[in-house]
Design a protein around this motif. Sequence first.
Motif, PDB file in Angstrom:
ATOM      1  N   TYR A 314       0.687  -0.976  -0.105  1.00  0.00           N
ATOM      2  CA  TYR A 314       0.007   0.019   0.142  1.00  0.00           C
ATOM      3  C   TYR A 314       0.807   1.225   0.017  1.00  0.00           C
ATOM      4  CZ  TYR A 314      -4.861  -1.717   0.194  1.00  0.00           C
ATOM      5  OH  TYR A 314      -5.889  -2.496  -0.202  1.00  0.00           O
ATOM      6  N   ALA A 315       2.016   1.078   0.616  1.00  0.00           N
ATOM      7  CA  ALA A 315       3.009   2.286   0.727  1.00  0.00           C
ATOM      8  C   ALA A 315       3.560   2.362  -0.761  1.00  0.00           C
ATOM      9  CB  ALA A 315       4.190   2.049   1.428  1.00  0.00           C
ATOM     10  N   LEU A 316       3.707   1.441  -1.448  1.00  0.00           N
ATOM     11  CA  LEU A 316       4.108   1.928  -3.129  1.00  0.00           C
ATOM     12  C   LEU A 316       2.944   2.109  -3.850  1.00  0.00           C
ATOM     13  CD1 LEU A 316       6.385  -1.192  -3.434  1.00  0.00           C
ATOM     14  CD2 LEU A 316       7.091   1.119  -3.866  1.00  0.00           C
ATOM     15  N   TYR A 317       1.609   1.839  -3.684  1.00  0.00           N
ATOM     16  CA  TYR A 317       0.523   2.311  -4.084  1.00  0.00           C
ATOM     17  C   TYR A 317       0.160   3.775  -4.152  1.00  0.00           C
ATOM     18  CZ  TYR A 317      -4.614   1.785  -5.533  1.00  0.00           C
ATOM     19  OH  TYR A 317      -5.771   1.998  -6.171  1.00  0.00           O
ATOM     20  N   GLU A 318       0.224   3.943  -2.706  1.00  0.00           N
ATOM     21  CA  GLU A 318       0.136   5.591  -2.386  1.00  0.00           C
ATOM     22  C   GLU A 318       1.194   6.393  -2.982  1.00  0.00           C
ATOM     23  OE1 GLU A 318      -1.599   7.292   1.526  1.00  0.00           O
ATOM     24  OE2 GLU A 318       0.669   7.421   1.442  1.00  0.00           O
TER      25      GLU A 318
END
Length: 326
Positions: A314-318
């Motif tokens: 999710y950190a990469l997605y955001e």
Amino acid sequence: MSANVLPLAKHLPSASPLAFGCMGLGGSWNDTPWGPADADHAQAAVEAALEIGVTVFDHADIYTFGKAESVFGELFRRQPSLRDRIVLQSKCGIRFEDAHGPKRYDLSGAYILDAVEASLRRLGTERLDLLLLHRPDPLMEPDEIAEAFSKLHTQGKVTHFGVSNMNAGQIAWLSRSLDQPLVANQLELGLGHLEPIEAGTCFNDRQAAALPGALAWGGTMEHCQANGIQLQAWSSLARGRFTGDTTVDPRDEPARVLVHRLAQEHGVSPEGIVLAWLMRHPARIQPVLGTSQPARIRACGDALKVRLSRGEWYALYEAARGTALP
């Protein structure tokens, strides 16, 4: 089926988690004939892909004006045993401007049959393990496509069939006429092309209005998962936007920095992190490697060494989307 097994393995058991895209083989995108240097370049790239366990090699009849398939055929002549070691797929349906019209898509039955014959001739082989329809043709007629598929399958020229760049509605509509299942759908997908994922994440939020084109993919990933259709991701490395030492677009910088930090923490290459992000998805996405540089191909093998946590994913997605989720 195990959660770690590709949907494609149900039909082609030797299919690898990563696929190699042959778009960069054969030289330049013009009519200049390929030469020995192009064949040597292709051989080095294919050997690097084989080293990291790749068995799926992805072509299209238009790649470098057909030269990608032709130079691959040279590799088969150099090493005949190679053909039986790999899963060979190609695509058809895009036609360049010619005397008969502008650049266009052609999924007429006659064109599909002619295109496959030409691909087999260039490749110097008797069959494709998988044929994908390259782009949806507004004039396509499913019954006509079904007839062409049936003929190719009966003749032993194509074992399995799939599509590329089609949404859920198009796949369902086409499938109703087919005797053979569609086993793959190749989409532009990755940290640099989030639209198919965003279509599900933001469909019921005002952020959707800021995502041009994303909602057109609504339900596509879910349809493929529900029907055992392999999602293949082209442009999975996003042309190096997140793996290089610098970035051209400042908006990519947060994701690039995070990719490099995670690569260092996991002891893998930045390419490995970018691809691992795709492969963490429960659809068991199969990235198609677009690079033909042997060193970078080998770096992509690191994707098989790491499984990102939910928080890392999710950190990469955001970071890639540039704003917090709704």
